[in-house]
Design an enzyme around this catalytic site. Structure first.
Site, PDB file in Angstrom:
ATOM      1  N   ASP A  27      14.921   2.345  -0.462  1.00 33.49           N
ATOM      2  CA  ASP A  27      14.289   2.799   0.770  1.00 33.49           C
ATOM      3  C   ASP A  27      14.432   1.785   1.900  1.00 33.49           C
ATOM      4  O   ASP A  27      14.912   0.673   1.707  1.00 33.49           O
ATOM      5  CB  ASP A  27      12.804   3.112   0.526  1.00 33.49           C
ATOM      6  CG  ASP A  27      12.133   2.104  -0.412  1.00 33.49           C
ATOM      7  OD1 ASP A  27      12.503   0.909  -0.363  1.00 33.49           O
ATOM      8  OD2 ASP A  27      11.259   2.508  -1.188  1.00 33.49           O
ATOM      9  N   ASP A  50      -0.901   3.799  -6.620  1.00 30.62           N
ATOM     10  CA  ASP A  50      -1.258   5.209  -6.809  1.00 30.62           C
ATOM     11  C   ASP A  50      -0.216   5.956  -7.633  1.00 30.62           C
ATOM     12  O   ASP A  50      -0.250   7.181  -7.731  1.00 30.62           O
ATOM     13  CB  ASP A  50      -1.470   5.908  -5.469  1.00 30.62           C
ATOM     14  CG  ASP A  50      -0.260   5.818  -4.555  1.00 30.62           C
ATOM     15  OD1 ASP A  50       0.816   5.353  -5.012  1.00 30.62           O
ATOM     16  OD2 ASP A  50      -0.375   6.204  -3.365  1.00 30.62           O
ATOM     17  N   HIS A  77       3.192   5.940  -7.150  1.00 34.13           N
ATOM     18  CA  HIS A  77       4.403   6.426  -6.482  1.00 34.13           C
ATOM     19  C   HIS A  77       5.601   5.533  -6.792  1.00 34.13           C
ATOM     20  O   HIS A  77       5.463   4.331  -6.982  1.00 34.13           O
ATOM     21  CB  HIS A  77       4.193   6.550  -4.969  1.00 34.13           C
ATOM     22  CG  HIS A  77       4.128   5.255  -4.224  1.00 34.13           C
ATOM     23  ND1 HIS A  77       2.941   4.674  -3.825  1.00 34.13           N
ATOM     24  CD2 HIS A  77       5.102   4.422  -3.780  1.00 34.13           C
ATOM     25  CE1 HIS A  77       3.185   3.561  -3.172  1.00 34.13           C
ATOM     26  NE2 HIS A  77       4.498   3.369  -3.137  1.00 34.13           N
ATOM     27  N   GLU A 106       5.291   9.302  -2.088  1.00 35.81           N
ATOM     28  CA  GLU A 106       3.837   9.243  -2.151  1.00 35.81           C
ATOM     29  C   GLU A 106       3.277  10.388  -3.001  1.00 35.81           C
ATOM     30  O   GLU A 106       3.988  11.350  -3.310  1.00 35.81           O
ATOM     31  CB  GLU A 106       3.267   9.350  -0.732  1.00 35.81           C
ATOM     32  CG  GLU A 106       3.830   8.323   0.251  1.00 35.81           C
ATOM     33  CD  GLU A 106       3.173   6.953   0.143  1.00 35.81           C
ATOM     34  OE1 GLU A 106       2.723   6.583  -0.952  1.00 35.81           O
ATOM     35  OE2 GLU A 106       3.119   6.253   1.164  1.00 35.81           O
TER      36      GLU A 106
END
Length: 264
Positions: free
Chosen positions: A72, A141, A143, A148
């Site tokens: 990314d 979380d 991801h 996400e």
């Protein structure tokens, strides 16, 4: 899914580096085709990259026939910015190994047409022959990359808006100010990662414990995009005692027993 458990992050990082190097060497012994490697950023892989650098300098592995694609990049952050992922990768890996510059691929977050940039990235991965191995990390979380919670498990490289939680976690790289973290990023999709022949995910520290519990023992769900690894034929999570702490005792024993049996 395999889960490799080490006492601490350092030991887990070394395991991952040696595993990647062994896979590169194994393919090099079999074919002249390049090894296609997916790479991640953040604090988690730094020790793995440091060991790979040591191994390259020691002649234990070479990246001369490796083609890499990064996960990314932030949208709108100048390439020369110290917290761009271009800068990160050169600082912690590329400037110290023998991978040819033309083999390095990182998404262009300053592209005029970011949608076209993402589509071209997918085509470049396909043209290279697809990933032999993808090295990734995981967010608190659950991801992977910047996929996400509630990202589609069939997603491909695309533009994504970052959640406030992710911007707050990454604020430590931007002077502690979440608003200084770019609001968008370009990211490979969940399906892009899972299309790799092998996936190795690093997860260290107690802050990753809930994510690992959800990914390993929970249902496969877009709520925890790492859980997509459950459906991968060659997915491995490398973790430490702190990050594996919330899984059931019997799950822990199972993974330890599997590794011990394979190493006999």
């Amino acid at each position: 899914m395999k889960v490799i458990i080490r006492d601490n992050a350092k030991e887990g990082s070394l395991w991952a580096a040696h595993y990647i190097a062994a896979k590169i060497n194994e393919k090099a012994a079999q074919t002249s085709a390049p090894f296609v490697l997916g790479l991640c950023t953040g604090s988690t892989p730094i020790d793995t990259y440091a060991e790979l650098i040591r191994m390259v300098k020691a002649g234990e592995v070479s990246f001369k026939n490796v083609i890499s694609f990064n996960m990314d990049e932030y949208v709108g952050l100048p390439v020369e910015h110290p917290e761009s992922y271009h800068s990160f990768m050169h600082r912690y890996l590329f400037d110290h190994i023998d991978e040819p510059a033309e083999n390095i691929h990182i998404l262009n977050g300053n592209a005029t047409d970011t949608t076209a940039e993402c589509e071209a990235y997918e085509k470049a991965i396909e043209a290279a022959g697809g990933f032999d191995l993808f090295l990734g990390g995981v967010g608190e979380d659950g991801h992977i990359a910047f996929n996400e919670p509630f990202s589609s498990l069939s997603s491909r490289t695309r533009v994504i808006t970052l959640t406030q939680d992710t911007r707050e976690v990454n604020a430590r790289f931007f002077g502690g100010n979440p608003e200084a973290v770019p609001a968008q990023a370009l990211t490979v999709g969940v399906a892009t990662v899972l299309s790799s022949k092998e996936v190795v995910i690093l997860a260290f520290g107690s802050k990753k414990a809930r994510a690992l519990k959800d990914a390993i023992e929970g249902p496969m769900s877009h709520y925890c995009t790492l859980s997509g690894l459950q459906n991968h034929p060659a997915g491995t999570i490398v973790c430490d005692e702190a990050s594996i702490g919330e899984v059931k005792v019997n799950s822990y024993r199972y993974f330890k027993a599997v590794e011990a049996a394979e190493n006999r």
